[in-house]
Design a protein around this motif. Sequence first.
Motif, PDB file in Angstrom:
ATOM      1  N   MET A 176     -11.006  -0.260  18.379  1.00  0.00           N
ATOM      2  CA  MET A 176     -11.770  -1.512  18.278  1.00  0.00           C
ATOM      3  C   MET A 176     -11.026  -2.566  17.471  1.00  0.00           C
ATOM      4  SD  MET A 176     -14.848  -0.910  19.817  1.00  0.00           S
ATOM      5  CE  MET A 176     -16.132  -1.846  19.013  1.00  0.00           C
ATOM      6  N   GLN A 177     -10.340  -2.134  16.434  1.00  0.00           N
ATOM      7  CA  GLN A 177      -9.597  -3.079  15.599  1.00  0.00           C
ATOM      8  C   GLN A 177      -8.394  -3.675  16.332  1.00  0.00           C
ATOM      9  OE1 GLN A 177     -10.214  -4.283  12.503  1.00  0.00           O
ATOM     10  NE2 GLN A 177     -12.146  -3.160  12.432  1.00  0.00           N
ATOM     11  N   ASN A 178      -7.965  -3.010  17.378  1.00  0.00           N
ATOM     12  CA  ASN A 178      -6.753  -3.446  18.080  1.00  0.00           C
ATOM     13  C   ASN A 178      -7.013  -3.977  19.480  1.00  0.00           C
ATOM     14  OD1 ASN A 178      -4.105  -2.762  16.449  1.00  0.00           O
ATOM     15  ND2 ASN A 178      -5.585  -1.116  16.021  1.00  0.00           N
ATOM     16  N   GLY A 179      -8.274  -4.262  19.816  1.00  0.00           N
ATOM     17  CA  GLY A 179      -8.502  -4.936  21.079  1.00  0.00           C
ATOM     18  C   GLY A 179      -9.509  -4.317  22.017  1.00  0.00           C
ATOM     19  N   ALA A 180      -9.985  -3.097  21.752  1.00  0.00           N
ATOM     20  CA  ALA A 180     -10.973  -2.471  22.626  1.00  0.00           C
ATOM     21  C   ALA A 180     -12.358  -3.046  22.354  1.00  0.00           C
ATOM     22  CB  ALA A 180     -10.988  -0.959  22.429  1.00  0.00           C
ATOM     23  N   SER A 181     -13.150  -3.213  23.389  1.00  0.00           N
ATOM     24  CA  SER A 181     -14.533  -3.670  23.243  1.00  0.00           C
ATOM     25  C   SER A 181     -15.494  -2.495  23.070  1.00  0.00           C
ATOM     26  CB  SER A 181     -14.948  -4.479  24.469  1.00  0.00           C
ATOM     27  OG  SER A 181     -14.059  -5.543  24.718  1.00  0.00           O
ATOM     28  N   PHE A 182     -15.178  -1.388  23.734  1.00  0.00           N
ATOM     29  CA  PHE A 182     -15.996  -0.188  23.669  1.00  0.00           C
ATOM     30  C   PHE A 182     -15.072   1.023  23.668  1.00  0.00           C
ATOM     31  CE2 PHE A 182     -18.198  -3.355  26.300  1.00  0.00           C
ATOM     32  CZ  PHE A 182     -19.354  -3.561  25.545  1.00  0.00           C
ATOM     33  N   ILE A 183     -15.559   2.126  23.103  1.00  0.00           N
ATOM     34  CA  ILE A 183     -14.790   3.371  23.169  1.00  0.00           C
ATOM     35  C   ILE A 183     -15.720   4.562  22.988  1.00  0.00           C
ATOM     36  CG2 ILE A 183     -14.204   3.224  20.706  1.00  0.00           C
ATOM     37  CD1 ILE A 183     -11.636   4.824  21.400  1.00  0.00           C
ATOM     38  N   SER A 184     -15.481   5.609  23.728  1.00  0.00           N
ATOM     39  CA  SER A 184     -16.126   6.902  23.506  1.00  0.00           C
ATOM     40  C   SER A 184     -15.025   7.920  23.262  1.00  0.00           C
ATOM     41  CB  SER A 184     -16.975   7.309  24.714  1.00  0.00           C
ATOM     42  OG  SER A 184     -16.168   7.428  25.871  1.00  0.00           O
ATOM     43  N   SER A 185     -15.223   8.795  22.296  1.00  0.00           N
ATOM     44  CA  SER A 185     -14.228   9.830  21.988  1.00  0.00           C
ATOM     45  C   SER A 185     -14.931  11.168  21.853  1.00  0.00           C
ATOM     46  CB  SER A 185     -13.463   9.489  20.704  1.00  0.00           C
ATOM     47  OG  SER A 185     -14.340   9.405  19.595  1.00  0.00           O
ATOM     48  N   ARG A 186     -14.197  12.225  22.172  1.00  0.00           N
ATOM     49  CA  ARG A 186     -14.792  13.551  22.225  1.00  0.00           C
ATOM     50  C   ARG A 186     -13.825  14.594  21.689  1.00  0.00           C
ATOM     51  NH1 ARG A 186     -15.581  11.096  27.278  1.00  0.00           N
ATOM     52  NH2 ARG A 186     -17.758  10.531  27.693  1.00  0.00           N
ATOM     53  N   LEU A 187     -14.396  15.700  21.302  1.00  0.00           N
ATOM     54  CA  LEU A 187     -13.605  16.859  20.910  1.00  0.00           C
ATOM     55  C   LEU A 187     -14.222  18.082  21.556  1.00  0.00           C
ATOM     56  CD1 LEU A 187     -11.256  17.916  19.151  1.00  0.00           C
ATOM     57  CD2 LEU A 187     -12.892  18.189  17.287  1.00  0.00           C
TER      58      LEU A 187
END
Length: 542
Positions: A176-187
């Motif tokens: 988000m700090q580098n240009g993404a508007s949305f993100i989902s992350s998983r493990l």
Amino acid sequence: MERRDFIKLSSAGMGTLMLPVSGVAISADQLLDKPMDVTYKKKLADIALNAAKAKGATYADARIGRYLNQFVTTRETRVDSITNTESAGIGVRVIANGTWGFASTSNMTPDSVAKAAEQAVAVAMANSKFQTTPVQLAPVKGVGEVSWQTPIKKNAMKVPIQDKVDLLLSVNDAAMQNGASFISSRLFLVNEQKYFASTDGSYIDQDIHRLWAPFTATAVGEDGFKQRSALGNPVGMGYEYLDGLEKDKVRVQGANVGYHNSYDMVEDAAAAGKQLQAKLKAKSVEPGKYDLVLDPAHLMLTIHESVGHPLELDRVLGYEANYAGTSFATLDKWKSGDFQYGSDIVNLYADKNQPNTLGNVGYDDEGVKTKEWDLIKDGILVNYQATRDQVHMLGQKESHGCSYAQSWRDVQFQRMSNVSLRPNEKDLSADDVIKDVEKGIYIAGRGSYSIDQQRYNFQFGGQLFYEIKDGKIVDQIEDVAYQSNTQEFWNSCSQLAGKSDYRVGGSFFDGKGQPSQVSAVSHGCPTTRFDNINVINTARNV
């Protein structure tokens, strides 16, 4: 609710993701409960084998399994779910009257195990009325009592949930700090504790660990949106893959970061944010013929679909058809001894012994010791992937060791081994592969794909695309997909990088069979060049 309170209270709610996993909800602490004593496993297995033989089975095997899963999912600044599950039981497979039978139970008492074995024989006896050719097993010498474990350095199940959540939220923040508007992350964490016993005299105890840390980032612009997924690999490793204990990373062309034995997920997410902004501004590709230079993080999927699946013997024979089709690589092509699957520098092989891979095990689910064997040698089709009851159809006497079941309650069958492309004997770099390309495209990361029912005609996209001019990577471009057929594509292979560039990607949830099962499989390769491939513009659909 505060994040720490959520972590303490979260259970196995699976509403946010339709995950191919079964079992009962447990706490994170229960994932670390001591496994069943191996002496008791042997006792239960012997009960199953003896009960099957007493009812007329000529062969029997028993698989006692405890399958543990932990899935953590996040979205921007929040935790969506934390899923912990356990599934345990025993599956008994037999041959009676020349026919397979199978039954399973989660009740691990001697009486229940014996009844499951007797039921498996009854199933075989009933099925034998319709069996025209008796099952023919390749011989396997019993190995006695042995054990095998994924060589992990840090058990991911022991890492506190808080640390895992902190990592994922740091990943989200970096994107988000580098240009993404949305993100989902998983493990995704998986631990398979598997015990195999057979009337051949094997008692094999295995402890298998797998890990995957994907994310998907999105950036929204004036004319739409762009997405970029993680470039890290699913692995047969412990948490050392994520926490920097294995500092073995290679940068590729400044376009992305390639990973050997470690993955800086935060760095990848930060790069994804910047690359998404570039994708929003990038020019659209001009359709036409291009030389393609494919990064291992991309080529692994093409290998999976155009080599791994079509060389599964059950597809070749037509036994597997409803789930994604059969195969163009029919037995007559193999028997000819000169079918040119690829150019003479193409050497593809199967190997479940590759360290850190998803398919790395000591023994398959038929008790066969795993090994390496060639599939494509100097471009020629030389072999397939087969199990104990298939190899006689090839005139071979030794199973390839690629039988697998997704759980104790599922019957084992032929699954893809790790299938990989051998690197150049000369230790060429990615730059060396690119330097002679006058008009080309460099592709990294797996994207959308389509392949026909015979695994022949296909189309593949990717995550990142860079134009190559006069041997140099220049501008980032967009809307790229390439079309070819399996034989034409692999025969266009003109150059390979060497061992230092070789990397492994994989598929964590590879589906096959009806009822369907999932397995995990890796594919290794170096940066590779393919000449004169048709590229279309996906935005214009030409």
